[in-house]
Design a protein around this motif. Structure first.
Motif, PDB file in Angstrom:
ATOM      1  N   PRO A  42      52.494 -14.818 -15.121  1.00 28.35           N
ATOM      2  CA  PRO A  42      51.908 -15.817 -16.011  1.00 28.35           C
ATOM      3  C   PRO A  42      50.586 -15.322 -16.582  1.00 28.35           C
ATOM      4  CG  PRO A  42      52.673 -16.832 -13.983  1.00 28.35           C
ATOM      5  CD  PRO A  42      52.799 -15.352 -13.792  1.00 28.35           C
ATOM      6  N   MET A  43      50.291 -15.721 -17.813  1.00 28.81           N
ATOM      7  CA  MET A  43      49.057 -15.286 -18.472  1.00 28.81           C
ATOM      8  C   MET A  43      48.359 -16.485 -19.090  1.00 28.81           C
ATOM      9  SD  MET A  43      50.379 -11.935 -20.518  1.00 28.81           S
ATOM     10  CE  MET A  43      48.756 -11.436 -21.070  1.00 28.81           C
ATOM     11  N   ARG A  44      47.053 -16.319 -19.306  1.00 29.95           N
ATOM     12  CA  ARG A  44      46.315 -17.353 -20.016  1.00 29.95           C
ATOM     13  C   ARG A  44      46.430 -17.096 -21.503  1.00 29.95           C
ATOM     14  NH1 ARG A  44      41.699 -17.387 -16.263  1.00 29.95           N
ATOM     15  NH2 ARG A  44      40.296 -18.108 -17.904  1.00 29.95           N
ATOM     16  N   VAL A  45      46.242 -18.160 -22.283  1.00 23.89           N
ATOM     17  CA  VAL A  45      46.452 -18.048 -23.720  1.00 23.89           C
ATOM     18  C   VAL A  45      45.498 -17.025 -24.336  1.00 23.89           C
ATOM     19  CG1 VAL A  45      46.552 -19.297 -25.892  1.00 23.89           C
ATOM     20  CG2 VAL A  45      47.192 -20.444 -23.785  1.00 23.89           C
ATOM     21  N   LEU A  67      55.857 -24.368 -25.501  1.00 23.30           N
ATOM     22  CA  LEU A  67      55.795 -25.237 -24.321  1.00 23.30           C
ATOM     23  C   LEU A  67      56.610 -26.497 -24.562  1.00 23.30           C
ATOM     24  CD1 LEU A  67      52.037 -24.911 -23.297  1.00 23.30           C
ATOM     25  CD2 LEU A  67      54.008 -24.162 -21.963  1.00 23.30           C
ATOM     26  N   GLU A  68      56.426 -27.081 -25.747  1.00 20.98           N
ATOM     27  CA  GLU A  68      57.194 -28.263 -26.128  1.00 20.98           C
ATOM     28  C   GLU A  68      58.685 -28.000 -26.009  1.00 20.98           C
ATOM     29  OE1 GLU A  68      56.924 -30.458 -30.003  1.00 20.98           O
ATOM     30  OE2 GLU A  68      54.930 -29.541 -29.928  1.00 20.98           O
ATOM     31  N   ALA A  69      59.086 -26.819 -26.430  1.00 21.77           N
ATOM     32  CA  ALA A  69      60.505 -26.490 -26.467  1.00 21.77           C
ATOM     33  C   ALA A  69      61.008 -26.008 -25.118  1.00 21.77           C
ATOM     34  CB  ALA A  69      60.762 -25.413 -27.516  1.00 21.77           C
ATOM     35  N   ASP A  70      60.119 -25.976 -24.110  1.00 21.32           N
ATOM     36  CA  ASP A  70      60.551 -25.584 -22.772  1.00 21.32           C
ATOM     37  C   ASP A  70      60.847 -24.095 -22.667  1.00 21.32           C
ATOM     38  OD1 ASP A  70      60.603 -26.879 -20.442  1.00 21.32           O
ATOM     39  OD2 ASP A  70      62.573 -27.772 -20.660  1.00 21.32           O
ATOM     40  N   MET A  71      60.519 -23.352 -23.712  1.00 19.94           N
ATOM     41  CA  MET A  71      60.754 -21.916 -23.634  1.00 19.94           C
ATOM     42  C   MET A  71      59.635 -21.260 -22.830  1.00 19.94           C
ATOM     43  SD  MET A  71      62.267 -21.146 -27.442  1.00 19.94           S
ATOM     44  CE  MET A  71      62.288 -19.378 -27.183  1.00 19.94           C
ATOM     45  N   LEU A  72      58.488 -21.905 -22.799  1.00 20.02           N
ATOM     46  CA  LEU A  72      57.415 -21.527 -21.880  1.00 20.02           C
ATOM     47  C   LEU A  72      57.113 -22.736 -21.016  1.00 20.02           C
ATOM     48  CD1 LEU A  72      54.879 -19.637 -24.200  1.00 20.02           C
ATOM     49  CD2 LEU A  72      56.674 -18.665 -22.769  1.00 20.02           C
ATOM     50  N   GLU A  73      56.450 -22.489 -19.877  1.00 22.34           N
ATOM     51  CA  GLU A  73      55.932 -23.616 -19.122  1.00 22.34           C
ATOM     52  C   GLU A  73      54.624 -23.233 -18.463  1.00 22.34           C
ATOM     53  OE1 GLU A  73      59.231 -24.566 -16.578  1.00 22.34           O
ATOM     54  OE2 GLU A  73      58.290 -23.654 -14.848  1.00 22.34           O
ATOM     55  N   THR A  74      53.784 -24.249 -18.237  1.00 14.91           N
ATOM     56  CA  THR A  74      52.492 -23.964 -17.627  1.00 14.91           C
ATOM     57  C   THR A  74      52.699 -23.684 -16.147  1.00 14.91           C
ATOM     58  OG1 THR A  74      52.155 -26.302 -17.186  1.00 14.91           O
ATOM     59  CG2 THR A  74      51.253 -25.438 -19.232  1.00 14.91           C
ATOM     60  N   PHE A  83      57.523 -17.990 -18.709  1.00 10.56           N
ATOM     61  CA  PHE A  83      58.792 -18.433 -19.262  1.00 10.56           C
ATOM     62  C   PHE A  83      59.196 -19.791 -18.687  1.00 10.56           C
ATOM     63  CE2 PHE A  83      59.050 -13.779 -19.536  1.00 10.56           C
ATOM     64  CZ  PHE A  83      59.205 -13.666 -20.902  1.00 10.56           C
ATOM     65  N   GLY A  84      59.898 -20.565 -19.495  1.00 15.61           N
ATOM     66  CA  GLY A  84      60.289 -21.906 -19.090  1.00 15.61           C
ATOM     67  C   GLY A  84      61.784 -22.034 -18.861  1.00 15.61           C
ATOM     68  N   ARG A  85      62.149 -23.239 -18.529  1.00 19.94           N
ATOM     69  CA  ARG A  85      63.513 -23.534 -18.119  1.00 19.94           C
ATOM     70  C   ARG A  85      64.538 -23.218 -19.208  1.00 19.94           C
ATOM     71  NH1 ARG A  85      63.266 -27.832 -13.651  1.00 19.94           N
ATOM     72  NH2 ARG A  85      62.314 -25.964 -12.794  1.00 19.94           N
ATOM     73  N   ALA A  86      64.152 -23.420 -20.446  1.00 22.90           N
ATOM     74  CA  ALA A  86      65.103 -23.154 -21.534  1.00 22.90           C
ATOM     75  C   ALA A  86      65.539 -21.695 -21.506  1.00 22.90           C
ATOM     76  CB  ALA A  86      64.482 -23.488 -22.882  1.00 22.90           C
ATOM     77  N   MET A  87      64.615 -20.816 -21.162  1.00 18.11           N
ATOM     78  CA  MET A  87      64.961 -19.392 -21.098  1.00 18.11           C
ATOM     79  C   MET A  87      66.010 -19.133 -20.030  1.00 18.11           C
ATOM     80  SD  MET A  87      63.576 -17.761 -23.388  1.00 18.11           S
ATOM     81  CE  MET A  87      62.158 -17.606 -24.447  1.00 18.11           C
ATOM     82  N   HIS A  88      65.847 -19.825 -18.921  1.00 17.76           N
ATOM     83  CA  HIS A  88      66.841 -19.676 -17.857  1.00 17.76           C
ATOM     84  C   HIS A  88      68.215 -20.071 -18.373  1.00 17.76           C
ATOM     85  CE1 HIS A  88      68.604 -19.978 -13.792  1.00 17.76           C
ATOM     86  NE2 HIS A  88      69.175 -21.081 -14.244  1.00 17.76           N
ATOM     87  N   LEU A  89      68.248 -21.187 -19.081  1.00 22.64           N
ATOM     88  CA  LEU A  89      69.541 -21.692 -19.548  1.00 22.64           C
ATOM     89  C   LEU A  89      70.140 -20.782 -20.616  1.00 22.64           C
ATOM     90  CD1 LEU A  89      68.620 -25.468 -19.605  1.00 22.64           C
ATOM     91  CD2 LEU A  89      69.901 -24.205 -17.863  1.00 22.64           C
ATOM     92  N   PHE A  90      69.293 -20.312 -21.534  1.00 24.04           N
ATOM     93  CA  PHE A  90      69.794 -19.405 -22.569  1.00 24.04           C
ATOM     94  C   PHE A  90      70.311 -18.117 -21.926  1.00 24.04           C
ATOM     95  CE2 PHE A  90      66.515 -21.329 -25.722  1.00 24.04           C
ATOM     96  CZ  PHE A  90      67.278 -22.470 -25.799  1.00 24.04           C
ATOM     97  N   GLY A  91      69.565 -17.617 -20.966  1.00 31.03           N
ATOM     98  CA  GLY A  91      69.976 -16.386 -20.286  1.00 31.03           C
ATOM     99  C   GLY A  91      71.271 -16.603 -19.522  1.00 31.03           C
TER     100      GLY A  91
END
Lengths: 266, 266
Positions: A42-45, A67-74, A83-91
């Motif tokens: 994880p990285m800071r902005v 973040l809104e799109a769930d492709m990243l998450e805090t 990376f966020g949950r959407a990435m898991h699902l796409f992968g």
DNA sequence: GCGACGTGTCTAGTATATCGGACAAATAAT
DNA sequence: ATTATTTGTCCGATATACTAGACACGTCGC
């Protein structure tokens, strides 16, 4: 106006030195995700902005949208993102698009469980070799491998198989010259590499000792897709001092299991 | 309806697809990926354009850029595209960021192998329930579940656990009213749902029969993260006629395995 | 206390990404 | 054969996304 003109007179070339050209959001997104992946943490902005050479304001804008799109998450409380949950699902969708993927993973698991060795599922990404998934050996001296790290193809046993559908000219055009330089500094002669590919094609497997590093012996066997192409390989990563009898045994096991996954002839 | 409500959260503007307004590339990308995911199959560019309400020229532009970046890849010969290798790697990075993820997957595998039943790893995505991964039972009447499909939380046993950190008001605010309508048309009284959450919180597991459909009996147990929050659950999906003795046995197994994955106190 | 630094949000201006529409080539339908 | 669709590419115009910079705030170190 006067100000910037003065600035330009005092510091000639400043304007051109700071050539941070305007980029599309979509390009920023791609660069950002790739950078985050390479960082593997994880990285800071602010750090992301510096790393990818984007303005801070732009980076905030993009990160917030992702973040809104769930492709990243805090992650955590101090502004780190990953990376966020959407990435898991796409992968997941990518992997399982091939209906046989679950069987491949099951085979990977069983090979690892039965042998106790490190097993990898390998493929190409562009003109580099990547590990798509792996099971690390449980032994005290574990040889582990990073999923997703790109490696020059000539460094790998699997690479020889994965290029076996190409003729010599195609291979020559495909591999960047610097990729023939092995990690220890040696140059792998191109002819030798081409011969190794031909051998792999003929044998239906590939074997290499002390190639990517001095400690490992790799065995690779192809999984043929529906059209008979080798796009995936299964691979044992053994300690280099593994006895020959054991290597032969494991190679036979590997080839048998890999062949059972072939989609041609079912 | 529930689906489009969630969609609207992630993809603002989709519902009003009739209005063809200019949009940012980054928004198009997000909408495109989400659409492709919901389709669960490779699509042609023209169809994508129609589905997401984007101009054809724009869609080509974006798809080509995503192909370059490996986030999409072509499938077959007639212009179909689907998720690419980069997605797999990003998704892998997401999963494995939690260092304990491999242990969780191993547990999932073992539970499935030992019991022969369908096992799921579940979580929330926004205000919906999603299956992150699963192992389907091998039996002749297999109960299988789709990874990534969003389901109203009240339909699920896991959902009761995943909300157990919220008080009643928070739950009331969180769950859209229409999500209390079960697939068979019955309305689940809100009080009943709140009571079920309280029970799940107290018991440390959740059980539900014939909720999402008439044929299944679900058992769910939480995996606590480092801060003691329930963000993941393990879940058995059993045929509804599974004998009680067997259910009790499986519940004990599930709870034991899930507890062994808790990150608090370890 | 003070200065140096990082963070997150906002705004106005302009470089440009997006869009509509046109095009030829390929496919499908009649 | 003729017509109707669809596909992939290209281009000029303009609506706007991106950028630079300022701002208020929090947090260091001394």
């Amino acid at each position: 106006m006067t100000e910037s003109a003065t600035l330009e007179r005092i510091l000639p070339g400043t304007a051109t030195a700071a050539v941070r050209e305007r980029k599309r959001g979509i390009d920023r997104v791609i660069i950002l995700l790739e950078a985050l992946f390479r960082q593997r943490a994880p990285m800071r902005v602010g750090d992301i902005a510096r790393l990818i050479g984007a303005p801070r304001s732009t980076t905030y804008e993009i990160v917030n949208r992702l973040l809104e799109a769930d492709m990243l998450e805090t992650v955590g409380t101090d502004g780190h993102v990953y990376f966020g949950r959407a990435m898991h699902l796409f992968g997941w969708a990518y992997s399982h698009h091939n209906a046989h993927y679950p069987r491949i993973i099951e085979t990977l698991d069983r090979l690892a469980a039965e042998s106790g060795e490190t097993v990898q599922l390998c493929s190409l990404r562009g003109n580099k070799y990547v590990v798509l998934d792996c099971r690390d050996s449980a032994g005290p001296f574990r040889i582990s491998s990073q999923v997703g790290v790109e490696v020059p193809i000539p460094w790998t046993a699997s690479g020889r198989l994965l290029l076996s559908h190409m003729d010599d000219d195609a291979v020559r055009a495909f591999i960047p010259p610097e990729d023939y330089r092995l990690p220890d500094g040696r140059m792998l002669p191109q002819d030798e590499f081409l011969a190794a590919i031909a051998l792999a094609r003929q044998q239906g497997y590939s074997e290499s000792a002390a190639l990517a590093d001095r400690f490992t012996w790799c065995l690779a066997a192809p999984i043929l897709d529906g059209r008979g192409a080798m796009t995936l390989t299964l691979c044992f990563v053994l300690p280099v001092d593994t006895p020959e009898a054991r290597r032969i045994e494991l190679l036979a096991l590997l080839r048998e299991r890999a062949a059972s996954l072939d989609l041609v002839g079912n």
